[in-house]
Design a protein around this motif. Structure first.
Motif, mmCIF file in Angstrom:
data_model
loop_
_atom_site.group_PDB
_atom_site.id
_atom_site.type_symbol
_atom_site.label_atom_id
_atom_site.label_comp_id
_atom_site.label_asym_id
_atom_site.label_seq_id
_atom_site.Cartn_x
_atom_site.Cartn_y
_atom_site.Cartn_z
ATOM 1 N N LEU A 69 0.819 -1.217 0.000
ATOM 2 C CA LEU A 69 0.000 0.000 0.000
ATOM 3 C C LEU A 69 0.852 1.266 0.000
ATOM 4 O O LEU A 69 0.606 2.192 -0.766
ATOM 5 C CB LEU A 69 -0.891 0.035 1.254
ATOM 6 C CG LEU A 69 -2.291 -0.533 1.145
ATOM 7 C CD1 LEU A 69 -2.928 -0.542 2.511
ATOM 8 C CD2 LEU A 69 -3.133 0.267 0.187
ATOM 9 N N LEU A 70 1.834 1.296 0.890
ATOM 10 C CA LEU A 70 2.623 2.508 1.092
ATOM 11 C C LEU A 70 3.852 2.574 0.203
ATOM 12 O O LEU A 70 4.456 3.625 0.059
ATOM 13 C CB LEU A 70 3.049 2.605 2.561
ATOM 14 C CG LEU A 70 1.897 2.638 3.566
ATOM 15 C CD1 LEU A 70 2.421 2.446 4.966
ATOM 16 C CD2 LEU A 70 1.134 3.939 3.455
ATOM 17 N N GLY A 71 4.251 1.451 -0.351
ATOM 18 C CA GLY A 71 5.450 1.408 -1.187
ATOM 19 C C GLY A 71 6.670 1.083 -0.349
ATOM 20 O O GLY A 71 6.767 1.478 0.812
ATOM 21 N N ALA A 72 7.608 0.382 -0.949
ATOM 22 C CA ALA A 72 8.813 -0.053 -0.235
ATOM 23 C C ALA A 72 9.697 1.125 0.175
ATOM 24 O O ALA A 72 10.481 1.018 1.114
ATOM 25 C CB ALA A 72 9.602 -1.027 -1.099
ATOM 26 N N SER A 73 9.539 2.262 -0.503
ATOM 27 C CA SER A 73 10.382 3.431 -0.198
ATOM 28 C C SER A 73 10.149 3.954 1.223
ATOM 29 O O SER A 73 11.068 4.489 1.852
ATOM 30 C CB SER A 73 10.116 4.547 -1.199
ATOM 31 O OG SER A 73 8.757 4.951 -1.144
ATOM 32 N N ARG A 74 8.935 3.796 1.733
ATOM 33 C CA ARG A 74 8.634 4.260 3.102
ATOM 34 C C ARG A 74 9.309 3.379 4.151
ATOM 35 O O ARG A 74 9.527 3.795 5.281
ATOM 36 C CB ARG A 74 7.121 4.248 3.359
ATOM 37 C CG ARG A 74 6.324 5.137 2.444
ATOM 38 C CD ARG A 74 6.158 6.515 3.030
ATOM 39 N NE ARG A 74 5.614 7.427 2.061
ATOM 40 C CZ ARG A 74 4.430 8.010 2.163
ATOM 41 N NH1 ARG A 74 3.679 7.769 3.199
ATOM 42 N NH2 ARG A 74 4.031 8.830 1.231
ATOM 43 N N PHE A 75 9.598 2.130 3.793
ATOM 44 C CA PHE A 75 10.184 1.172 4.731
ATOM 45 C C PHE A 75 11.709 1.096 4.623
ATOM 46 O O PHE A 75 12.331 0.335 5.342
ATOM 47 C CB PHE A 75 9.595 -0.230 4.500
ATOM 48 C CG PHE A 75 8.163 -0.360 4.939
ATOM 49 C CD1 PHE A 75 7.858 -0.819 6.216
ATOM 50 C CD2 PHE A 75 7.119 -0.015 4.103
ATOM 51 C CE1 PHE A 75 6.543 -0.934 6.633
ATOM 52 C CE2 PHE A 75 5.799 -0.137 4.505
ATOM 53 C CZ PHE A 75 5.517 -0.596 5.778
#
Length: 158
Positions: A69-75
Motif C-alpha cells: 500500500l505505502l510502497g517499499a520506499s517508506r520502509f
C-alpha cells in the motif's frame, strides 16, 4: 554502596548513545504481535524469519499489504522485528499486519515529520481500518444447556 568503576562507565556509555526505536503491538483475538522498529535498511522479520517466508502462503499477501500500500520506499530507512504468539494462523497474520502498520506510523511520528505520518495514516485507514485499530470482538464463552454460546437444545411438546 561501592560500585565498580568499569561498570559505571559502561552504563554511562549506553545512556549517552540511546538507540532510536519504537515498540508497538498488534492484536487480533488472542494473538499478540509486538513490533520493534529501529533505524536500518528496510528489513522486516517475523519471529526471526524474513517477511517472504511467512506461512501459510495464502495469507502471505495479507502480511505484505502495508508494504504494498505505502510502497517499499517508506520502509527503506527502518528495520522492523516482530515477535508473535497466541491465537491461530489467521489471527497471527492479522496481528502482524497491524503491528507493521502501527510501527511505521509511530516511527514517522517520533523521528520523521508529522505531515508524512498523517498521509500514511490516512492511506492505511482508507484501505482497511483494522490496519491501525484493533478489532474488539472476542469469542463468547459456551453456556450450559446447549451446544454453543447462544444455541439451546431443541425441545418438542408432544
Amino acid at each position: 554502596p561501592f560500585t565498580h568503576p568499569r561498570k559505571k562507565c559502561r552504563t554511562m556509555a549506553t545512556q549517552e548513545k540511546k538507540k532510536e526505536c519504537v515498540q508497538v503491538f498488534g492484536k487480533k483475538k488472542t494473538a499478540i504481535a509486538v513490533a520493534h522498529c529501529t533505524r536500518g535498511s528496510g528489513m522486516i522479520r517475523i519471529n526471526g524469519q524474513p517477511l517472504e517466508l511467512v506461512q501459510p502462503e495464502l495469507l502471505r499477501l495479507k502480511v505484505q499489504e502495508p508494504v504494498l500500500l505505502l510502497g517499499a520506499s517508506r520502509f527503506e530507512g527502518v528495520d522492523i522485528r516482530i515477535k508473535v504468539k497466541g491465537g491461530g494462523y489467521t489471527a497471527q497474520i492479522y496481528a502482524i499486519r497491524q503491528a507493521i502498520s502501527k510501527a511505521l506510523v509511530a516511527w514517522y511520528q517520533k523521528y520523521v515529520e508529522e505531515t508524512t505520518k498523517r498521509d500514511i495514516k490516512r492511506t492505511l485507514i482508507d484501505y482497511d481500518r483494522t490496519l491501525l485499530v484493533a478489532d474488539p470482538r472476542r469469542a463468547e464463552p459456551k453456556k450450559f444447556g446447549g451446544h454453543g454460546a447462544r444455541a439451546r437444545t431443541q425441545k418438542s411438546f408432544r
